[in-house]
Design a protein around this motif. Sequence first.
Motif, PDB file in Angstrom:
ATOM      1  N   ARG A  17      44.217  35.366  42.817  1.00 21.36           N
ATOM      2  CA  ARG A  17      42.949  35.274  43.543  1.00 21.36           C
ATOM      3  C   ARG A  17      41.988  36.316  42.998  1.00 21.36           C
ATOM      4  O   ARG A  17      42.402  37.272  42.357  1.00 21.36           O
ATOM      5  CB  ARG A  17      43.164  35.492  45.043  1.00 21.36           C
ATOM      6  N   MET A  18      40.717  36.116  43.268  1.00 23.87           N
ATOM      7  CA  MET A  18      39.710  37.081  42.834  1.00 23.87           C
ATOM      8  C   MET A  18      38.579  37.141  43.841  1.00 23.87           C
ATOM      9  O   MET A  18      38.407  36.234  44.650  1.00 23.87           O
ATOM     10  CB  MET A  18      39.159  36.716  41.456  1.00 23.87           C
ATOM     11  N   LYS A  38      52.692  35.049  38.674  1.00 22.48           N
ATOM     12  CA  LYS A  38      51.875  35.565  39.779  1.00 22.48           C
ATOM     13  C   LYS A  38      52.744  35.915  40.975  1.00 22.48           C
ATOM     14  O   LYS A  38      52.535  36.935  41.628  1.00 22.48           O
ATOM     15  CB  LYS A  38      50.804  34.550  40.179  1.00 22.48           C
ATOM     16  N   THR A  81      41.983  31.927  41.474  1.00 25.21           N
ATOM     17  CA  THR A  81      41.552  32.043  40.079  1.00 25.21           C
ATOM     18  C   THR A  81      41.679  30.719  39.334  1.00 25.21           C
ATOM     19  O   THR A  81      41.029  30.540  38.321  1.00 25.21           O
ATOM     20  CB  THR A  81      42.349  33.122  39.327  1.00 25.21           C
ATOM     21  N   ASP A  82      42.508  29.815  39.819  1.00 25.74           N
ATOM     22  CA  ASP A  82      42.690  28.546  39.111  1.00 25.74           C
ATOM     23  C   ASP A  82      41.661  27.486  39.495  1.00 25.74           C
ATOM     24  O   ASP A  82      41.660  26.411  38.929  1.00 25.74           O
ATOM     25  CB  ASP A  82      44.100  28.010  39.320  1.00 25.74           C
TER      26      ASP A  82
END
Length: 130
Positions: A54-55, A2, A123-124
Amino acid sequence: MKTILNLIWLVLSGFWLAIGYVVAGIICCILIITIPFGIASFRIAGYALWPFGRMAAERRDAGAGSLLGNVIWIVFAGWWLALTHLVTGIALCFTIIGIPLAVANFKLIPISLMPLGREIVPTDQPFVGR
């Protein structure tokens, strides 16, 4: 991985896209009545600067006000920000290393068109909504 993608993204397109969102945010904050749009624009600028890991998730507590705000946003700022993502994504598709970055650009188009009623989450971590 990432971090490497984010660093490449920052150099090739993230910095310039974030500047576009900051300019839109400053204009919105100057006009006083559009301060919520400015805040949303600054939030997306951070996301456009460092998107991998991230989202954007929809907020369940967003109501009709965010829908109306998104329509106004599309007319005044969203269309040209989405267009910059589209053009940048197409340009990045010309190189092998740019293809994942182009996909990230295309994923940013919906949030550039309708930023209100969304939030940026890692996202995690699982997103539960509000």
